[in-house]
Design a protein around this motif. Structure first.
Motif, PDB file in Angstrom:
ATOM      1  N   SER A 172      73.907 -21.313  13.208  1.00 32.68           N
ATOM      2  CA  SER A 172      72.645 -20.788  13.720  1.00 32.68           C
ATOM      3  C   SER A 172      71.963 -19.895  12.697  1.00 32.68           C
ATOM      4  CB  SER A 172      72.886 -20.014  15.021  1.00 32.68           C
ATOM      5  OG  SER A 172      71.675 -19.574  15.588  1.00 32.68           O
ATOM      6  N   SER A 173      72.750 -19.137  11.931  1.00 32.80           N
ATOM      7  CA  SER A 173      72.182 -18.294  10.880  1.00 32.80           C
ATOM      8  C   SER A 173      71.569 -19.131   9.772  1.00 32.80           C
ATOM      9  CB  SER A 173      73.264 -17.376  10.297  1.00 32.80           C
ATOM     10  OG  SER A 173      73.736 -16.472  11.264  1.00 32.80           O
ATOM     11  N   ARG A 174      72.211 -20.257   9.464  1.00 38.13           N
ATOM     12  CA  ARG A 174      71.686 -21.125   8.407  1.00 38.13           C
ATOM     13  C   ARG A 174      70.481 -21.930   8.868  1.00 38.13           C
ATOM     14  NH1 ARG A 174      77.320 -22.015   7.646  1.00 38.13           N
ATOM     15  NH2 ARG A 174      77.200 -24.001   8.746  1.00 38.13           N
ATOM     16  N   LEU A 175      70.510 -22.370  10.134  1.00 40.66           N
ATOM     17  CA  LEU A 175      69.430 -23.206  10.684  1.00 40.66           C
ATOM     18  C   LEU A 175      68.634 -22.386  11.690  1.00 40.66           C
ATOM     19  CD1 LEU A 175      71.447 -26.506  11.357  1.00 40.66           C
ATOM     20  CD2 LEU A 175      70.172 -25.877   9.300  1.00 40.66           C
ATOM     21  N   LYS A 176      67.978 -21.370  11.201  1.00 36.67           N
ATOM     22  CA  LYS A 176      67.319 -20.419  12.099  1.00 36.67           C
ATOM     23  C   LYS A 176      66.312 -21.092  13.030  1.00 36.67           C
ATOM     24  CE  LYS A 176      67.730 -16.013   9.677  1.00 36.67           C
ATOM     25  NZ  LYS A 176      68.949 -16.374   8.965  1.00 36.67           N
ATOM     26  N   SER A 177      65.603 -22.104  12.537  1.00 30.60           N
ATOM     27  CA  SER A 177      64.602 -22.775  13.359  1.00 30.60           C
ATOM     28  C   SER A 177      65.135 -24.042  14.021  1.00 30.60           C
ATOM     29  CB  SER A 177      63.370 -23.119  12.510  1.00 30.60           C
ATOM     30  OG  SER A 177      63.736 -23.965  11.423  1.00 30.60           O
ATOM     31  N   GLY A 178      66.441 -24.289  13.865  1.00 28.47           N
ATOM     32  CA  GLY A 178      67.020 -25.492  14.443  1.00 28.47           C
ATOM     33  C   GLY A 178      67.124 -25.409  15.955  1.00 28.47           C
ATOM     34  N   SER A 179      66.986 -26.534  16.615  1.00 26.14           N
ATOM     35  CA  SER A 179      67.153 -26.589  18.066  1.00 26.14           C
ATOM     36  C   SER A 179      68.618 -26.381  18.418  1.00 26.14           C
ATOM     37  CB  SER A 179      66.684 -27.936  18.598  1.00 26.14           C
ATOM     38  OG  SER A 179      67.555 -28.970  18.141  1.00 26.14           O
ATOM     39  N   ASP A 180      68.869 -26.092  19.687  1.00 20.50           N
ATOM     40  CA  ASP A 180      70.259 -25.941  20.134  1.00 20.50           C
ATOM     41  C   ASP A 180      71.063 -27.193  19.812  1.00 20.50           C
ATOM     42  OD1 ASP A 180      69.713 -23.424  21.055  1.00 20.50           O
ATOM     43  OD2 ASP A 180      69.633 -23.978  23.174  1.00 20.50           O
ATOM     44  N   ALA A 181      70.483 -28.357  20.086  1.00 14.33           N
ATOM     45  CA  ALA A 181      71.205 -29.614  19.855  1.00 14.33           C
ATOM     46  C   ALA A 181      71.549 -29.784  18.378  1.00 14.33           C
ATOM     47  CB  ALA A 181      70.359 -30.791  20.340  1.00 14.33           C
ATOM     48  N   GLN A 182      70.616 -29.447  17.487  1.00 10.35           N
ATOM     49  CA  GLN A 182      70.876 -29.571  16.049  1.00 10.35           C
ATOM     50  C   GLN A 182      71.979 -28.617  15.602  1.00 10.35           C
ATOM     51  OE1 GLN A 182      66.813 -28.743  14.849  1.00 10.35           O
ATOM     52  NE2 GLN A 182      66.519 -30.854  14.138  1.00 10.35           N
ATOM     53  N   VAL A 183      71.923 -27.383  16.085  1.00 10.48           N
ATOM     54  CA  VAL A 183      72.927 -26.387  15.705  1.00 10.48           C
ATOM     55  C   VAL A 183      74.304 -26.806  16.209  1.00 10.48           C
ATOM     56  CG1 VAL A 183      73.708 -24.015  16.119  1.00 10.48           C
ATOM     57  CG2 VAL A 183      71.320 -24.462  15.518  1.00 10.48           C
ATOM     58  N   LEU A 184      74.397 -27.239  17.466  1.00 15.04           N
ATOM     59  CA  LEU A 184      75.689 -27.615  18.045  1.00 15.04           C
ATOM     60  C   LEU A 184      76.295 -28.802  17.309  1.00 15.04           C
ATOM     61  CD1 LEU A 184      74.990 -27.245  21.870  1.00 15.04           C
ATOM     62  CD2 LEU A 184      75.980 -25.580  20.304  1.00 15.04           C
ATOM     63  N   LYS A 185      75.478 -29.776  16.946  1.00 11.97           N
ATOM     64  CA  LYS A 185      75.981 -30.954  16.228  1.00 11.97           C
ATOM     65  C   LYS A 185      76.446 -30.582  14.826  1.00 11.97           C
ATOM     66  CE  LYS A 185      74.664 -35.556  14.588  1.00 11.97           C
ATOM     67  NZ  LYS A 185      73.571 -36.574  14.524  1.00 11.97           N
ATOM     68  N   SER A 186      75.622 -29.818  14.107  1.00 11.12           N
ATOM     69  CA  SER A 186      75.973 -29.440  12.743  1.00 11.12           C
ATOM     70  C   SER A 186      77.223 -28.559  12.725  1.00 11.12           C
ATOM     71  CB  SER A 186      74.796 -28.703  12.091  1.00 11.12           C
ATOM     72  OG  SER A 186      75.104 -28.313  10.782  1.00 11.12           O
ATOM     73  N   ALA A 187      77.316 -27.623  13.671  1.00 16.10           N
ATOM     74  CA  ALA A 187      78.490 -26.744  13.747  1.00 16.10           C
ATOM     75  C   ALA A 187      79.747 -27.550  14.031  1.00 16.10           C
ATOM     76  CB  ALA A 187      78.279 -25.685  14.821  1.00 16.10           C
ATOM     77  N   TRP A 188      79.642 -28.542  14.904  1.00 13.74           N
ATOM     78  CA  TRP A 188      80.801 -29.378  15.224  1.00 13.74           C
ATOM     79  C   TRP A 188      81.272 -30.131  13.982  1.00 13.74           C
ATOM     80  CZ3 TRP A 188      84.384 -29.735  18.756  1.00 13.74           C
ATOM     81  CH2 TRP A 188      85.204 -30.849  18.776  1.00 13.74           C
ATOM     82  N   GLN A 189      80.345 -30.707  13.239  1.00 15.78           N
ATOM     83  CA  GLN A 189      80.715 -31.469  12.048  1.00 15.78           C
ATOM     84  C   GLN A 189      81.391 -30.568  11.021  1.00 15.78           C
ATOM     85  OE1 GLN A 189      76.820 -33.015  11.109  1.00 15.78           O
ATOM     86  NE2 GLN A 189      77.122 -34.880  12.308  1.00 15.78           N
ATOM     87  N   TYR A 190      80.843 -29.370  10.828  1.00 12.25           N
ATOM     88  CA  TYR A 190      81.440 -28.443   9.861  1.00 12.25           C
ATOM     89  C   TYR A 190      82.828 -28.012  10.313  1.00 12.25           C
ATOM     90  CZ  TYR A 190      82.136 -24.448   6.799  1.00 12.25           C
ATOM     91  OH  TYR A 190      82.663 -23.570   5.886  1.00 12.25           O
TER      92      TYR A 190
END
Length: 274
Positions: A152-170
């Motif tokens: 969320s800190s890296r993707l400040k303007s990202g939607s919840d769905a984008q943040v949750l997906k990216s965090a899961w992959q990482y």
């Protein structure tokens, strides 16, 4: 009650100055809210300890100038960073956009031919500690929820769905735990099963604040246990690096600063401190 020693008094006075002024008297005065301590160990190694407010993508953050000034006047042999040995980016702006103050310090170190080291634990250290105390699915959930905050800190303007997906992959790449949950949906289901059906994964974009709530006390315990491990191992690493380098710049979030300060002062050369 432990006796009130000179070392205790000195540590308390340092904390007083750090909290009241954001700096400690010496040759450098941060213009931002950095916590700063410069001193010398008994073996002659000089060190600067920096406590930062973590930032990501904040090119105009006042800490940027302070860190640049410190690197310029101190000229460390090595920088010792939180979070691992950070990749050196092509430019200062790329470094800050990617990795905040740690990326910035790594970039500046590369410009000065200083070593880039870390005081932090590895992912495997963290996994082994928590697996010795908690079930594997809870450990995997913990790392995922924590990564939601970081993403969320890296993707400040990202939607919840984008943040949750990216965090899961990482999280899957970094920790590789072969247990459920095996998807974002399963993580959501496990969260609600363990802690209550009103909780949403997106709530953990504010992880540190959220786990202060009573139903999530076990997550707070996990965080505290990990930080204790990180701090203890971190001080040991710094002392080892001090045998091989004469000037160390040690960078960390403010959460870790007091522990490092109190431990390093036990090895301080009393003839020299700023």
């Amino acid at each position: 009650m432990k006796p009130f020693t000179y070392l205790t008094f000195k540590a308390l006075m340092l904390i007083f100055f750090l909290l009241s002024n954001g700096s400690f008297a010496g040759s450098f005065k941060p213009s931002s809210k950095l916590w700063y301590l410069k001193s010398t160990l008994q073996n002659g190694t000089e060190f600067i300890l920096l406590g930062t407010n973590h930032m990501a993508g904040e090119l105009n953050n006042p800490q940027v100038k302070d860190i640049g000034d410190i690197m310029a006047f101190f000229k460390p042999d090595a920088v010792v960073l939180e979070g691992g040995v950070w990749e050196v980016k092509q430019s200062k702006s790329d470094a800050i956009s990617c990795c905040g103050e740690m990326g910035l310090t790594a970039f500046l170190a590369s410009q000065q031919d200083a070593k880039i080291l870390t005081w932090d634990t590895t992912a495997q250290d963290d996994i082994q500690l928590l697996l010795s105390r908690y079930p594997a699915p809870v450990v995997e959930l913990f790392f995922y929820l924590r990564e939601i905050k970081n993403t969320s800190s890296r993707l400040k303007s990202g939607s919840d769905a984008q943040v949750l997906k990216s965090a899961w992959q990482y999280s899957q790449r970094s920790y590789q735990l072969d247990s459920k949950p095996n998807s974002v949906l399963q993580a959501s289901e496990l969260l609600q099963y363990l802690f209550g059906n009103t909780l949403q994964l997106a709530d953990f974009r504010h992880f540190d604040k959220k786990i202060q709530e009573q139903p999530l006390s076990s997550l707070l315990s996990m965080k505290n246990e990990l930080n204790q491990l990180r701090d203890e191992k971190g001080v040991n690493k710094v002392m080892q690096y001090a045998k091989e380098n004469k000037r160390l710049l040690i960078v960390m979030g403010k959460l870790h600063f007091r522990y490092f300060m109190s431990e390093l002062l036990k090895h301080e050369d009393d003839r020299t401190s700023d």
